[in-house]
Design an enzyme around this catalytic site. Sequence first.
Site, PDB file in Angstrom:
ATOM      1  N   LYS A  62       2.647  -3.238   6.460  1.00  0.00           N
ATOM      2  CA  LYS A  62       3.003  -3.343   5.069  1.00  0.00           C
ATOM      3  C   LYS A  62       4.577  -3.408   4.671  1.00  0.00           C
ATOM      4  CE  LYS A  62      -1.350  -4.306   3.623  1.00  0.00           C
ATOM      5  NZ  LYS A  62      -1.614  -5.543   2.739  1.00  0.00           N
TER       6      LYS A  62
ATOM      7  N   SER B  55       0.894  -1.334  -0.015  1.00  0.00           N
ATOM      8  CA  SER B  55       0.072   0.059   0.058  1.00  0.00           C
ATOM      9  C   SER B  55       0.846   1.311   0.123  1.00  0.00           C
ATOM     10  CB  SER B  55      -0.862   0.015   1.254  1.00  0.00           C
ATOM     11  OG  SER B  55      -1.513   1.411   1.589  1.00  0.00           O
TER      12      SER B  55
ATOM     13  N   TYR C 176      -0.758   0.183  10.223  1.00  0.00           N
ATOM     14  CA  TYR C 176      -1.029  -0.741   8.965  1.00  0.00           C
ATOM     15  C   TYR C 176       0.232  -0.448   8.022  1.00  0.00           C
ATOM     16  CZ  TYR C 176      -3.539  -1.534   4.433  1.00  0.00           C
ATOM     17  OH  TYR C 176      -3.734  -1.955   3.175  1.00  0.00           O
TER      18      TYR C 176
END
Lengths: 328, 328
Positions: free
Chosen positions: B154, B126, B150
Site C-alpha cells: 500500500k 490503509s 500488505y
Amino acid sequence: MRILILGAGGMVGRRLVDKLLADGNLAGQPIEAIDAFDVVEPSFDSASGAIRIESSAGDIADPGTVQALVAKRPEMIFHLAAIVSGEAEADFEKGYRINLDGMHHLLEAIRAQGDAYRPRLVFNSSIAVFGAPFEDQISDTFLQAPLTSYGTQKAICELLLADYTRKGFVDGVGIRLPTIVVRPGKPNKAASGFFSGIIREPLAGHEAILPVDDEVRHWVASPAAAVGFLLHAATMDTEILGHRRSLTMPGLSITIREMIEALREVAGDEVAGRIRREPDATIEKIVSGWPRDFRADRAVEAGFVADTDFASIIRAHIADEAGREGAQ
Amino acid sequence: MRILILGAGGMVGRRLVDKLLADGNLAGQPIEAIDAFDVVEPSFDSASGAIRIESSAGDIADPGTVQALVAKRPEMIFHLAAIVSGEAEADFEKGYRINLDGMHHLLEAIRAQGDAYRPRLVFNSSIAVFGAPFEDQISDTFLQAPLTSYGTQKAICELLLADYTRKGFVDGVGIRLPTIVVRPGKPNKAASGFFSGIIREPLAGHEAILPVDDEVRHWVASPAAAVGFLLHAATMDTEILGHRRSLTMPGLSITIREMIEALREVAGDEVAGRIRREPDATIEKIVSGWPRDFRADRAVEAGFVADTDFASIIRAHIADEAGREGAQ
C-alpha cells in the site's frame, strides 16, 4: 568472502573497490573475489593479485543478468547502480526500469536462491526520498514524500528492502547519502553539480558558475565519508535497526557562503575569487525543493561517522587530486 | 460519466455502487455507465435502468485485463481491489502480484492512453502503511514504515500514485481507511475481525470472543463513512493536496471498553453480556503493532468527515441489518 558490487564503475563504486583491494578483508574476513558490475565494464588495477576481480557489464533491468550475478552467492552485495535524478525525470520509463525494476529483480534473485542464503545487501538510497515542505531539521520519523521520480524510486526500494529483510530473505541496510562534495572530474549536468563545481574548478584554475544565492543551505558529505558509510553498513550489527532498515546518513549542513569561506581559508583569496555569481531561476527553483538539514540521530547511534568540517573535505580533495596526478 | 470500480464486489465496493445507483450522478454529472470489476463477477440490482452496469471478472495482475478496462476511458476510477493483510503475509508472491503489480499496471494503462486522458483515481490505502513505534497521535508528516507486506504494498502504491499524478498522467487521491466497524456478514479470519465481531455477533444473538484487553485502543470508521470518504475523494478539488496525494482518513480513536459501553447504551446489558473474554497472545501481539490514534488534520481540512460517535455507528449497523432483512 565474495562481494558483488552493482554500479562499481561510478565515482563511489570505484573508490569502494579501491578501498576493499587495499584492505584485503571486510569485517575481519579475507576477500576472495569481487564481482564488479556496471553498464560499462569497469576495469581495476588488481596488481596484488590476492583478490580476484571479475568485471562485467550489462543491464540491471534484465532479470537474467541479475540472477547470474546472484547465483555466485556473494555474502555481501553493494547496490550502487542507478540512473541519476535528472535522467530519471527526463526518461520516465528508463528511471523505473533501472532504479525500481533493477532493485526488485535483485531482491527476487536473492529470494529465489533459497537454502538459507541471506546476504547482507547495502543499498545506496538518497535524501531525494524527502520532499518539501520540510521540518527545519528533518528527523528520522519524517515522512518520505519525494518530489522527483528518482526520489520515488529510491523510496520504493527502501520499502522493498525493509519487507524482504523482515521476511528473512536478505539482511538489508539502506543508506541515504547526502550530496557528495567534492566530486572529481568534469562538471556534469546534475542540478546539484555546482556544489562540487565551485570548489573543484577554482582549485584547478578555472572559473566556476554559482547559480544560486550564497545563503542556500545544503546537506553534504565527502566521497571518503560515503565509502565509510558503505563499509560501516556492510559490517555493522543490523539488529539495532529493527524493522526500519534505511537511515539518513550524517552530513554537514552548510551554506554556500560557508563553503566559499572554507575554500578561501584553505586555498586563498585568488582561488575563491574564481567563483562567478550567475543566478539561474530554474536551478534555484529545483534547489529550493531540496532538504537543507537533518537530525541523523539513528545513523549516529548506529556508528556512522560524518565529516568533521568542510575545510577538511577540501583538503582531502586536494590530496586526492595530487595522488591522481602522481599516478598518471 | 463513466465510472470504473476495481474491487466492486467487496463490502465497501458494493456499498459504493449502491450509493452511485441511488444518487444517479457524481459531482453534478449524470452517471451513464459503471464498470464493476472484481475477481468474481459482481451482480447488482440496476432496476432503474438509467445507469448501465457492466460487470466483469478477472485478474487485476494481468496487464491486458486492466488495459481493456481503461481503454473505455472512464473519467473516474475507484481502485479498491486488494488481497487482505493476512493473505498477503501468508502468500508473499500473490500479495505483490495483486496489491503492487495490479496498481502499477493500472497506472501504466492510464499513462499509455495518452491524448490528455487524465482520470481521477481514488485509491484505497490503509493505516497499515504505518508501523510501530508510533507517536502518541500519528501526524500527517509521520513516516510510512509498515510492518506487513500488505502495508508495504500500500505504501509503494501511494508513492506511485503521487509520482504519476505529479507527472500529469492521472489525478490521484489515496485514502488510508481506518479499520471498518461494523463489518456485516460472517466473522472472517482477519486479525482485526473481532472489532466488528464484538458488536455484530451479540446484536445477532450470538456470543462473541474478545481476544485482547479492554483497554486496547484502535482507529475505526463505519462502512457509511468509508463510502463518504470515497465519494469526497472522487469529487474534491485536489489542488489543495499539493504533491502529497494520500491522506489518513479521520476516524474515531476508541478503546474496546468504550465500544462495549456504547453497545450497552444502544442495546442493553443482555446484548453486551454476550462478549466472552478469551485472551489470544498471537492476536494481542499483532494488534500491539497497530496504530491507535491519529491527527488526521489534512483530511479534515480537505473536507473529509468522520463518524461522530460509536453509538451512532452501532445504530446505523442495526438499521442496515433491518434493511437487509426487509429486502430478503
